[in-house]
Structure formats: structure tokens, C-alpha cells
Design an enzyme around this catalytic site. Structure first.
Site, PDB file in Angstrom:
ATOM      1  N   ASP A 232     -46.034  56.675  15.045  1.00  0.00           N
ATOM      2  CA  ASP A 232     -47.169  55.771  14.902  1.00  0.00           C
ATOM      3  C   ASP A 232     -47.907  55.585  16.215  1.00  0.00           C
ATOM      4  OD1 ASP A 232     -47.146  54.305  12.049  1.00  0.00           O
ATOM      5  OD2 ASP A 232     -45.120  54.855  12.638  1.00  0.00           O
ATOM      6  N   LYS A 243     -41.060  54.487  12.760  1.00  0.00           N
ATOM      7  CA  LYS A 243     -40.402  53.580  11.828  1.00  0.00           C
ATOM      8  C   LYS A 243     -38.994  53.232  12.304  1.00  0.00           C
ATOM      9  CE  LYS A 243     -40.433  51.321   7.926  1.00  0.00           C
ATOM     10  NZ  LYS A 243     -41.398  50.251   7.667  1.00  0.00           N
TER      11      LYS A 243
END
Length: 326
Positions: A232, A243
Site C-alpha cells: 500500500d 496488510k
């Protein structure tokens, strides 16, 4: 199950943003039409649309919505753009996509929408480039019949089409060189068990779903040849924000002597963030875990760069274990 073939996770259709609602998969393939900034922000925060590349597109399309709704109210327009940028704090693509589109606001709503389409098309092209580049690297590191463990969801659901790390898995399958896949279930919302498993099934790829805590043990037992996942945000020093659970897989891979490969577009590389220590980590709160006790529920963790073998983008392979290749 309904097929996803030929569909895009997110797109602009007849003046609204259309998304695949990822909260109801795999039981239902549901398309949501989002007409307002409020609806889009709610979809982002509920994870109806998620995944760094898809969020970048969502940010850009969100500003396109705002430009149409608030064309005659600069103050409301600025507030809407700010709301979109900050809908989720950790993934860099969301704010980056919104800011790209917002840079065209003075040229009018159509210019903003055209820029949002460019963001979308760049992510689609990036997925194809990452799939080929990443597949070549996995074969170089592991040989022609790799068994891969992946985490969270990094397929077309996360990246408009094809995907990042799961795009590499699909490309290896297409080449006939994939030996097996283990999809980590990914707490707290089971994006691996629900979404990755569903996409692998759509593609006809045999796989197993593993509970999150089993990953390092399966590596130690010799059932995995490499870990491959997305990001991300990738910091300037190579720290990877992904995650929650990614860090544990990296530690397991290091102990087992396995490659740990991160696949993400250049749009996820954030040179303005020096390291993982500077990244705000979203906490999803207790309600997603248990209603009867407080819970630690970070949505992401930080994998230090010295645990990463390589970062694959649409433009390059960065070998953190020794050197960068073009």
C-alpha cells in the site's frame, strides 16, 4: 459464482463511479453506482473498493465527481477533495490519485475527468507490465515450478484489472510454470480467503487457503518456494507497508531462506516518506473483531527493507538483497 472476466474493479460509467462491491464477495457479484463524494468515501472506508492501485483510481474519479457537483462552490469543492484524500490514511495511492485529478480543477470538470481516465489507464497498463516482469523474477529466483504463498488480495479486484502480486501468479499459470498457491486468509476481513481465493477460482488456478498464523510454519515445512505480495506504500528506504500479517510472513521467509517479493506499481512508491516509522497506520477498531472486548486491529504493518528480497514495479526490479536491475 459469477465470472469477473472482462470486468473492471472500478470505472466511470454514464456520470457515476461504478465499483464491484468487495464486501459481498464471494457470495454475490454486486455492482454499486456511486453518484456523490459521500457515497464514494463510504465505499472506500467500508472496503467496498480497496487495493492501492484501485484506490488511486477511486481518488481521481472522486475528484471528478466533486468537480461536477461543486463546480460553482470552490469552498465545497476544496472540502470534498480533502475528504477524498483522507478517507483512508495509509495507502499513498488514494491521496496521490485525488491530487493528480485536483491539479486540473481550474481547467474544468472535463479536464479533471480526462485526468482520472489517465490514472485508470496507467494502472491497467502497469498491471500487465508487473505481471511479466514479476513472473520472470520468480522463475529466476525459484526455478520453473514455484510454489507461492500470497497475502491479502492483489488481483484485479485491487488493481482495476489483472493485479499486482496476483497478476504475477496468473502470468505464471498462463505460462504453465506454476506449481501451487497458498492464499493466506488475511484477517480481519478475510480478503485472502474471500477475494484472492475467489479470483484464483475464476482463473482456474488450484490453491489452498491457509489461516494467517500457518504461513511461517508452512514455509518451515518446505511447502513454499517464495512469498509474493503487494504494497500500500513503499517508503524511500524500501520499507513496505502492507496488510497486517505481511511482517510475520517476511520473518518466516527469512528464517526459511525464501525470497520475499513485493509487487506494486511505481504509483505506490513514496519517496517523500523516508521510512515505515513515518507512515500513519490505520486501526479498524474493535467492532470488526469482537463486540465484547477492546481489540488491537491495525489494518497494515511495516516490513523493514532488510527483509525484502526484491520490489517489482511496472518499470523496474529493485533487488534489495544486492542490486537494482533495469
Amino acid at each position: 459464482m459469477t465470472s469477473i472476466a472482462g470486468m473492471r474493479t472500478i470505472d466511470w460509467v454514464d456520470g457515476a463511479v461504478e465499483i464491484i462491491d468487495q464486501t459481498v464477495l464471494p457470495g454475490e457479484l454486486k455492482i454499486l453506482r456511486l453518484h456523490t463524494v459521500g457515497e464514494l468515501v463510504a465505499a472506500i472506508q467500508s472496503l467496498a473498493v480497496r487495493g492501492a492501485p484501485a484506490l488511486g483510481v477511486a481518488g481521481a474519479f472522486g475528484v471528478a465527481l466533486a468537480a461536477r457537483v461543486h463546480a460553482d462552490d470552490p469552498q465545497a469543492l476544496a472540502a470534498a477533495v480533502h475528504r477524498i484524500e483522507n478517507a483512508r490514511p495509509t495507502a499513498v495511492n488514494l491521496a496521490r490519485g485525488a491530487r493528480r485529478a485536483a491539479g486540473l480543477l481550474r481547467q474544468g470538470p472535463q479536464a479533471v475527468l480526462d485526468e482520472a481516465f489517465r490514472v485508470r489507464d496507467e494502472e491497467i497498463a502497469a498491471s500487465s507490465a508487473m505481471a511479466a516482469r514479476g513472473a520472470d523474477l520468480i522463475v529466476e529466483l525459484c526455478g520453473t515450478r514455484p510454489r507461492l504463498l500470497t497475502h491479502c488480495n492483489t488481483g484485479g479486484l485491487a488493481a482495476v484489472t489483472v493485479g499486482t502480486a496476483l497478476g504475477v501468479v496468473h502470468e505464471l499459470h498462463r505460462r504453465g510454470t506454476l506449481a501451487g498457491v497458498i492464499a493466506s486468509e488475511t484477517r480481519p476481513l478475510l480478503q485472502g480467503a474471500r477475494l484472492t481465493s475467489w479470483e484464483l477460482t475464476q482463473w482456474g488456478i488450484e490453491h489452498r487457503v491457509a489461516v494467517d498464523s500457518a504461513g511461517p510454519f508452512l514455509m518451515a515445512r518446505g511447502e513454499v518456494d517464495a512469498v509474493i505480495l503487494g504494497a500500500d506504500r513503499i517508503c524511500a528506504n524500501g520499507d513496505v507497508i502492507n496488510k497486517i500479517g505481511s511482517y510475520a510472513h517476511a520473518l518466516g521467509a527469512r528464517r526459511a531462506g525464501l525470497p520475499f517479493v513485493v509487487v506494486a506499481p511505481e504509483s505506490t512508491v513514496d519517496l517523500s516518506t523516508p521510512s515505515g516509522d513515518a507512515v500513519p497506520i490505520e486501526d479498524r477498531g474493535s467492532s470488526e473483531i469482537t463486540p465484547w472486548a477492546p481489540a488491537a486491529n491495525p489494518a497494515f504493518d511495516v516490513t523493514p527493507h532488510d527483509l525484502v528480497t526484491a520490489i517489482v514495479t511496472d518499470r523496474r526490479v529493485i533487488r534489495l538483497d544486492h542490486s537494482e536491475t533495469p
